[in-house]
Motif scaffolding. Structure first.
Motif, PDB file in Angstrom:
ATOM      1  N   SER A 176      -6.124   1.693   7.815  1.00 15.51           N
ATOM      2  CA  SER A 176      -5.747   1.257   9.161  1.00 15.51           C
ATOM      3  C   SER A 176      -4.729   2.206   9.791  1.00 15.51           C
ATOM      4  CB  SER A 176      -5.158  -0.157   9.119  1.00 15.51           C
ATOM      5  OG  SER A 176      -4.593  -0.506  10.360  1.00 15.51           O
ATOM      6  N   ASP A 222     -13.244  -6.239  12.209  1.00 13.59           N
ATOM      7  CA  ASP A 222     -11.811  -6.488  12.305  1.00 13.59           C
ATOM      8  C   ASP A 222     -11.467  -7.805  11.595  1.00 13.59           C
ATOM      9  OD1 ASP A 222      -9.438  -5.450  14.398  1.00 13.59           O
ATOM     10  OD2 ASP A 222      -9.266  -7.524  13.731  1.00 13.59           O
ATOM     11  N   LYS A 223     -10.440  -7.792  10.743  1.00 13.92           N
ATOM     12  CA  LYS A 223     -10.084  -8.987   9.976  1.00 13.92           C
ATOM     13  C   LYS A 223      -9.762 -10.180  10.875  1.00 13.92           C
ATOM     14  CE  LYS A 223      -8.264  -6.742   5.793  1.00 13.92           C
ATOM     15  NZ  LYS A 223      -7.089  -6.577   4.905  1.00 13.92           N
ATOM     16  N   ASP A 267       0.814  -1.227   0.000  1.00 14.39           N
ATOM     17  CA  ASP A 267       0.000   0.000   0.000  1.00 14.39           C
ATOM     18  C   ASP A 267       0.844   1.273   0.000  1.00 14.39           C
ATOM     19  OD1 ASP A 267      -2.419  -1.160  -0.210  1.00 14.39           O
ATOM     20  OD2 ASP A 267      -3.033  -0.898   1.869  1.00 14.39           O
ATOM     21  N   LEU A 298      -1.473   0.452  10.978  1.00 14.29           N
ATOM     22  CA  LEU A 298      -0.418   0.214   9.991  1.00 14.29           C
ATOM     23  C   LEU A 298       0.394   1.478   9.716  1.00 14.29           C
ATOM     24  CD1 LEU A 298      -2.202  -2.140   7.433  1.00 14.29           C
ATOM     25  CD2 LEU A 298      -0.507  -2.756   9.159  1.00 14.29           C
ATOM     26  N   GLY A 328      -3.679   3.947   3.334  1.00 17.18           N
ATOM     27  CA  GLY A 328      -4.567   2.881   3.777  1.00 17.18           C
ATOM     28  C   GLY A 328      -5.467   3.358   4.901  1.00 17.18           C
ATOM     29  N   PHE A 344      -3.751 -11.546  11.408  1.00 20.99           N
ATOM     30  CA  PHE A 344      -3.962 -10.138  11.079  1.00 20.99           C
ATOM     31  C   PHE A 344      -3.619  -9.255  12.280  1.00 20.99           C
ATOM     32  CE2 PHE A 344      -7.031 -12.313   8.241  1.00 20.99           C
ATOM     33  CZ  PHE A 344      -6.603 -11.809   7.024  1.00 20.99           C
ATOM     34  N   THR A 366      -7.103  -3.614  11.937  1.00 23.97           N
ATOM     35  CA  THR A 366      -7.217  -3.599  10.478  1.00 23.97           C
ATOM     36  C   THR A 366      -8.586  -4.143  10.110  1.00 23.97           C
ATOM     37  OG1 THR A 366      -4.844  -3.976  10.259  1.00 23.97           O
ATOM     38  CG2 THR A 366      -6.195  -4.356   8.314  1.00 23.97           C
ATOM     39  N   LYS A 367      -9.418  -3.309   9.537  1.00 30.21           N
ATOM     40  CA  LYS A 367     -10.813  -3.675   9.305  1.00 30.21           C
ATOM     41  C   LYS A 367     -11.080  -4.020   7.841  1.00 30.21           C
ATOM     42  CE  LYS A 367     -12.523  -0.941  13.196  1.00 30.21           C
ATOM     43  NZ  LYS A 367     -12.739  -2.134  14.025  1.00 30.21           N
ATOM     44  N   ASN A 427      -2.461  -7.861   5.725  1.00 26.94           N
ATOM     45  CA  ASN A 427      -3.220  -6.744   6.282  1.00 26.94           C
ATOM     46  C   ASN A 427      -3.497  -5.667   5.238  1.00 26.94           C
ATOM     47  OD1 ASN A 427      -3.684  -6.664   9.466  1.00 26.94           O
ATOM     48  ND2 ASN A 427      -1.889  -7.897   9.028  1.00 26.94           N
ATOM     49  N   THR A 428      -2.543  -5.426   4.340  1.00 23.68           N
ATOM     50  CA  THR A 428      -2.718  -4.369   3.346  1.00 23.68           C
ATOM     51  C   THR A 428      -3.484  -4.854   2.120  1.00 23.68           C
ATOM     52  OG1 THR A 428      -0.527  -4.916   2.468  1.00 23.68           O
ATOM     53  CG2 THR A 428      -0.662  -3.081   4.033  1.00 23.68           C
TER      54      THR A 428
END
Length: 230
Positions: free
Chosen positions: A24, A208-209, A9, A27, A22, A191, A195-196, A115-116
């Motif tokens: 999040s 949330d992932k 990202d 991150l 991004g 994850f 991070t959603k 996550n990205t």
């Protein structure tokens, strides 16, 4: 941390500016911390709102940019405003350096990519009405996706390359519907909290992932213990 985020990202803008974008905030903090603790760099802008995401930028010197590119020659992972043939003739992005790095560094790279550029969803086996988690990491670059697949493999995550004709390379992502791969992904940390999933998701928007992954695996266990859940 720095190169995986640049290749997913992040990227490079003219005038020696590195950026990360991004939704999040977690991150962005990881990105800013990594550049500070490695190079003593503070952001020139931090968590600037742009539409539905944030952007963080760093101004760097020619010397430092040259040093980073010794490890990864290019952060641009697709042709933009140029022919594909011209793009592929230029130095290409690569994570081969990670193959010789400690396990923890490899696993951090995989987690950041998940996550990205990653997503978590459900795969359904229609024969027995059993579900499994479907883990996907988007990547369309022809050599980078192979390197990422190998990096996952040596860390016990078996991912298949998914094709997509409309993409410039004909490739789309790595994907696994294997419960074992999802569990192994959790074993390396899974994850990052905070991070959603994107708001456009049909079923899991804005959740949330990591919570979704754990929830799917929990339901998978219930299904296999009782027919009530099928």
């Amino acid at each position: 941390v720095i190169i995986p985020l640049l290749l997913s990202d992040g990227g490079e803008n003219p005038n020696n500016r590195l950026f990360f974008s991004g939704a999040s905030q977690a991150l962005h903090r990881i990105w800013a911390d990594a550049l500070f603790f490695q190079y003593g760099l503070l952001p020139s802008s931090f968590l600037v709102k742009y539409k539905s995401i944030f952007v963080t930028t760093h101004n760097i010197s020619d010397k430092l940019l040259f040093e980073i590119k010794k490890t990864c020659p290019n952060f641009k992972t697709s042709p933009r405003n140029e022919a594909m043939e011209d793009y592929l003739r230029a130095p290409q992005p690569s994570i081969k350096y990670l193959f010789e790095r400690p396990d923890i560094e490899q696993q951090i790279a995989i987690r950041l990519w998940a996550n990205t550029e990653g997503s978590i969803g459900i795969a359904l086996d229609k024969r027995d009405n059993l579900i499994a988690s479907s883990l996907k990491i988007a990547c369309a670059h022809p050599s980078l996706i192979k390197e990422l697949q190998y990096l996952c493999k040596i860390n016990k995550l078996n991912m298949l390359v998914i094709k997509e004709e409309k993409n410039w390379s004909g490739l789309s992502a790595l994907r696994s519907n294997s419960i074992e791969t999802s569990i192994n992904f959790l074993r390396i940390g899974g994850f990052i909290k905070g991070t959603k999933i994107k708001a456009q998701s049909k079923y899991f928007n804005c959740l949330d992932k990591q919570d979704v992954l754990l929830g799917i695996l929990e339901f998978t266990i219930r299904q296999r213990k009782s027919k009530v859940y099928r």
